[in-house]
Scaffold this motif. Structure first.
Motif, PDB file in Angstrom:
ATOM      1  N   GLY A   1      21.667  29.617   0.364  1.00 47.78           N
ATOM      2  CA  GLY A   1      23.011  29.769  -0.207  1.00 47.78           C
ATOM      3  C   GLY A   1      23.379  31.228  -0.413  1.00 47.78           C
ATOM      4  O   GLY A   1      24.450  31.532  -0.943  1.00 47.78           O
ATOM      5  N   LYS A   2      22.493  32.124   0.009  1.00 47.45           N
ATOM      6  CA  LYS A   2      22.729  33.565  -0.182  1.00 47.45           C
ATOM      7  C   LYS A   2      22.661  34.332   1.142  1.00 47.45           C
ATOM      8  O   LYS A   2      22.417  35.542   1.144  1.00 47.45           O
ATOM      9  N   HIS A   3      22.826  33.634   2.236  1.00 58.14           N
ATOM     10  CA  HIS A   3      22.762  34.332   3.518  1.00 58.14           C
ATOM     11  C   HIS A   3      24.063  35.073   3.804  1.00 58.14           C
ATOM     12  O   HIS A   3      25.136  34.685   3.341  1.00 58.14           O
TER      13      HIS A   3
ATOM     14  N   LEU B   1      20.514  34.779 -10.463  1.00 59.24           N
ATOM     15  CA  LEU B   1      19.108  34.906 -10.860  1.00 59.24           C
ATOM     16  C   LEU B   1      18.421  36.052 -10.105  1.00 59.24           C
ATOM     17  O   LEU B   1      17.521  36.710 -10.637  1.00 59.24           O
ATOM     18  N   TRP B   2      18.857  36.293  -8.859  1.00 59.16           N
ATOM     19  CA  TRP B   2      18.270  37.383  -8.067  1.00 59.16           C
ATOM     20  C   TRP B   2      18.349  38.713  -8.793  1.00 59.16           C
ATOM     21  O   TRP B   2      17.496  39.577  -8.621  1.00 59.16           O
ATOM     22  N   ARG B   3      19.376  38.878  -9.630  1.00 58.04           N
ATOM     23  CA  ARG B   3      19.567  40.130 -10.363  1.00 58.04           C
ATOM     24  C   ARG B   3      18.545  40.273 -11.480  1.00 58.04           C
ATOM     25  O   ARG B   3      18.060  41.369 -11.758  1.00 58.04           O
TER      26      ARG B   3
ATOM     27  N   ASP C   1      15.629  38.073 -12.037  1.00 51.50           N
ATOM     28  CA  ASP C   1      14.242  37.700 -11.756  1.00 51.50           C
ATOM     29  C   ASP C   1      14.154  37.242 -10.300  1.00 51.50           C
ATOM     30  O   ASP C   1      14.278  36.053  -9.999  1.00 51.50           O
ATOM     31  N   ALA C   2      13.943  38.214  -9.413  1.00 55.92           N
ATOM     32  CA  ALA C   2      13.950  37.903  -7.979  1.00 55.92           C
ATOM     33  C   ALA C   2      12.824  36.935  -7.606  1.00 55.92           C
ATOM     34  O   ALA C   2      12.995  36.080  -6.736  1.00 55.92           O
ATOM     35  N   ASP C   3      11.678  37.061  -8.257  1.00 56.32           N
ATOM     36  CA  ASP C   3      10.575  36.148  -7.930  1.00 56.32           C
ATOM     37  C   ASP C   3      10.958  34.701  -8.245  1.00 56.32           C
ATOM     38  O   ASP C   3      10.677  33.785  -7.477  1.00 56.32           O
ATOM     39  N   ALA C   4      11.605  34.508  -9.403  1.00 60.29           N
ATOM     40  CA  ALA C   4      12.013  33.153  -9.783  1.00 60.29           C
ATOM     41  C   ALA C   4      13.084  32.637  -8.823  1.00 60.29           C
ATOM     42  O   ALA C   4      13.085  31.457  -8.441  1.00 60.29           O
ATOM     43  N   CYS C   5      13.978  33.514  -8.408  1.00 58.08           N
ATOM     44  CA  CYS C   5      15.032  33.125  -7.469  1.00 58.08           C
ATOM     45  C   CYS C   5      14.426  32.699  -6.137  1.00 58.08           C
ATOM     46  O   CYS C   5      14.782  31.659  -5.577  1.00 58.08           O
ATOM     47  N   CYS C   6      13.481  33.505  -5.623  1.00 60.96           N
ATOM     48  CA  CYS C   6      12.813  33.144  -4.366  1.00 60.96           C
ATOM     49  C   CYS C   6      12.016  31.851  -4.516  1.00 60.96           C
ATOM     50  O   CYS C   6      11.942  31.060  -3.572  1.00 60.96           O
ATOM     51  N   ALA C   7      11.444  31.640  -5.686  1.00 61.20           N
ATOM     52  CA  ALA C   7      10.662  30.411  -5.892  1.00 61.20           C
ATOM     53  C   ALA C   7      11.568  29.185  -5.761  1.00 61.20           C
ATOM     54  O   ALA C   7      11.216  28.206  -5.095  1.00 61.20           O
ATOM     55  N   ILE C   8      12.749  29.259  -6.368  1.00 63.18           N
ATOM     56  CA  ILE C   8      13.658  28.106  -6.333  1.00 63.18           C
ATOM     57  C   ILE C   8      14.328  27.947  -4.968  1.00 63.18           C
ATOM     58  O   ILE C   8      14.484  26.835  -4.463  1.00 63.18           O
ATOM     59  N   ARG C   9      14.717  29.063  -4.391  1.00 63.84           N
ATOM     60  CA  ARG C   9      15.528  28.985  -3.169  1.00 63.84           C
ATOM     61  C   ARG C   9      14.703  28.985  -1.881  1.00 63.84           C
ATOM     62  O   ARG C   9      15.216  28.594  -0.830  1.00 63.84           O
ATOM     63  N   LYS C  10      13.454  29.455  -1.952  1.00 62.74           N
ATOM     64  CA  LYS C  10      12.657  29.527  -0.719  1.00 62.74           C
ATOM     65  C   LYS C  10      11.302  28.827  -0.831  1.00 62.74           C
ATOM     66  O   LYS C  10      10.983  27.948  -0.038  1.00 62.74           O
ATOM     67  N   VAL C  11      10.499  29.265  -1.797  1.00 60.84           N
ATOM     68  CA  VAL C  11       9.099  28.823  -1.814  1.00 60.84           C
ATOM     69  C   VAL C  11       8.977  27.309  -2.022  1.00 60.84           C
ATOM     70  O   VAL C  11       8.302  26.623  -1.240  1.00 60.84           O
TER      71      VAL C  11
ATOM     72  N   GLY D   1      17.491  39.223   5.322  1.00 67.57           N
ATOM     73  CA  GLY D   1      17.304  38.020   4.512  1.00 67.57           C
ATOM     74  C   GLY D   1      18.585  37.737   3.752  1.00 67.57           C
ATOM     75  O   GLY D   1      19.685  37.881   4.287  1.00 67.57           O
ATOM     76  N   CYS D   2      18.453  37.357   2.473  1.00 62.95           N
ATOM     77  CA  CYS D   2      19.638  37.073   1.659  1.00 62.95           C
ATOM     78  C   CYS D   2      20.426  38.360   1.391  1.00 62.95           C
ATOM     79  O   CYS D   2      19.837  39.441   1.224  1.00 62.95           O
ATOM     80  N   TRP D   3      21.754  38.225   1.296  1.00 62.67           N
ATOM     81  CA  TRP D   3      22.583  39.441   1.167  1.00 62.67           C
ATOM     82  C   TRP D   3      22.300  40.248  -0.105  1.00 62.67           C
ATOM     83  O   TRP D   3      22.357  41.480  -0.064  1.00 62.67           O
ATOM     84  N   PRO D   4      21.986  39.617  -1.268  1.00 64.13           N
ATOM     85  CA  PRO D   4      21.790  40.479  -2.435  1.00 64.13           C
ATOM     86  C   PRO D   4      20.534  41.352  -2.336  1.00 64.13           C
ATOM     87  O   PRO D   4      20.429  42.355  -3.044  1.00 64.13           O
ATOM     88  N   CYS D   5      19.600  40.967  -1.491  1.00 65.49           N
ATOM     89  CA  CYS D   5      18.284  41.623  -1.472  1.00 65.49           C
ATOM     90  C   CYS D   5      17.984  42.305  -0.146  1.00 65.49           C
ATOM     91  O   CYS D   5      16.821  42.557   0.182  1.00 65.49           O
ATOM     92  N   THR D   6      18.996  42.572   0.640  1.00 63.52           N
ATOM     93  CA  THR D   6      18.782  43.176   1.959  1.00 63.52           C
ATOM     94  C   THR D   6      19.671  44.397   2.122  1.00 63.52           C
ATOM     95  O   THR D   6      20.883  44.312   1.908  1.00 63.52           O
TER      96      THR D   6
ATOM     97  N   ARG E   1      14.308  45.465   2.192  1.00 64.49           N
ATOM     98  CA  ARG E   1      14.234  44.189   1.463  1.00 64.49           C
ATOM     99  C   ARG E   1      13.833  44.476   0.020  1.00 64.49           C
ATOM    100  O   ARG E   1      12.844  45.148  -0.232  1.00 64.49           O
ATOM    101  N   TRP E   2      14.563  43.962  -0.926  1.00 61.05           N
ATOM    102  CA  TRP E   2      14.350  44.170  -2.368  1.00 61.05           C
ATOM    103  C   TRP E   2      14.194  45.671  -2.663  1.00 61.05           C
ATOM    104  O   TRP E   2      13.303  46.103  -3.396  1.00 61.05           O
ATOM    105  N   ARG E   3      15.050  46.457  -2.071  1.00 63.99           N
ATOM    106  CA  ARG E   3      14.963  47.918  -2.229  1.00 63.99           C
ATOM    107  C   ARG E   3      15.001  48.286  -3.717  1.00 63.99           C
ATOM    108  O   ARG E   3      15.793  47.733  -4.487  1.00 63.99           O
TER     109      ARG E   3
END
Ligand code: SF4
Length: 244
Positions: free
Chosen positions: A84-86, A125-127, A129-139, A213-218, A231-233
């Motif tokens: 949902g963040k592409h 959530l990416w703003r 806690d990126a790890d939590a966001c990736c956990a829900i949206r990817k992992v 990857g996702c727009w907020p983190c690329t 990525r996650w600069r």
């Protein structure tokens, strides 16, 4: 001995009375000098790793792996994590590749809506806690999507970052066999393959995005940076978690 394990798997791909680590060692041995085409033929046509899916982000260089796979098995299951963040450009690139390569089994895997509603109701959530966001949206979505498979194919390459310098063709993730057919290709190999086969380029590449990857983190990268430096600069994070 090694060849025997692979041979048995070839004859009975869905029999799972084998030790995964032994099979990974045997595959590593048998395919040590293989080309990406050899490896994809082995895993998609001969099923030497059992049932496998290919996971693609439809990012900057995804066309190479998808094109190679389509030559062997155009109906191979291809998993796309629809976070949902592409970028809109990624979604249009995806549609184009599906059509041009004749891919017939691309599956969009979405995050659990209840988990999103509970943990990321504002979509930011990416703003925090990126790890939590990736956990829900990817992992977690990928974990569910791979539950029926023995292994999965990735498009990772050794040159992409210092953390991937020793990336092997086959890995034991603890639950699956991970297959990295492009591991030893260079950036020049990738570019040459795309030119040779006239593959479409992701629209953001010409704007300096080398890994998408996702727009907020690329973010774009400069010529002297690793491909994944954008990525996650600014964060210590370098992977979304699906490859940990
Ligand atoms: S890459 Fe960014 S937006 Fe995408 S799932 Fe991870 S933290 Fe969220």
């Amino acid at each position: 001995m090694s060849a025997t394990v692979v041979q048995l798997k070839r004859q009975h791909p869905y029999q799972d009375d084998y030790d995964r680590a032994d099979l990974v060692a045997a595959l590593t041995d048998e395919y040590s000098q293989a080309t990406p085409q050899d490896i994809l033929r082995a895993v998609l046509a001969e099923k030497v790793a059992g049932g496998v899916a290919l996971v693609s982000s439809f990012g900057a260089e995804s066309s190479v792996l998808l094109h190679l796979a389509a030559q062997v098995k155009p109906d191979a299951p291809i998993i796309f994590l629809e976070t949902g963040k592409h970028f809109a450009e990624t979604l249009s690139h995806k549609r184009k590749l599906i059509t041009e390569l004749g891919l017939t089994n691309v599956q969009e895997i979405k995050p659990d809506q209840a988990a999103l509603g509970q943990n990321d109701p504002q979509g930011d959530l990416w703003r925090r806690d990126a790890d939590a966001c990736c956990a829900i949206r990817k992992v977690r979505p990928l974990k569910g999507a791979l539950s029926g498979y023995d292994g999965w194919i990735t498009g990772r390459k050794q040159f992409q970052s210092s953390a991937r310098l020793r990336l092997p063709f086959f890995e034991d993730s603890g639950t699956h066999i991970k297959i990295n057919p492009l591991a030893r290709l260079s950036q020049q190999d990738i570019t040459a393959y795309m030119e040779q086969h006239n593959l479409p380029q992701h629209p953001l590449v010409e704007q300096g995005f080398a890994s998408i990857g996702c727009w907020p983190c690329t973010h774009p990268v400069t010529a002297d940076e690793d491909a994944r430096a954008g990525r996650w600069r600014g964060q210590a994070k370098t992977e979304c978690g699906i490859h940990l």
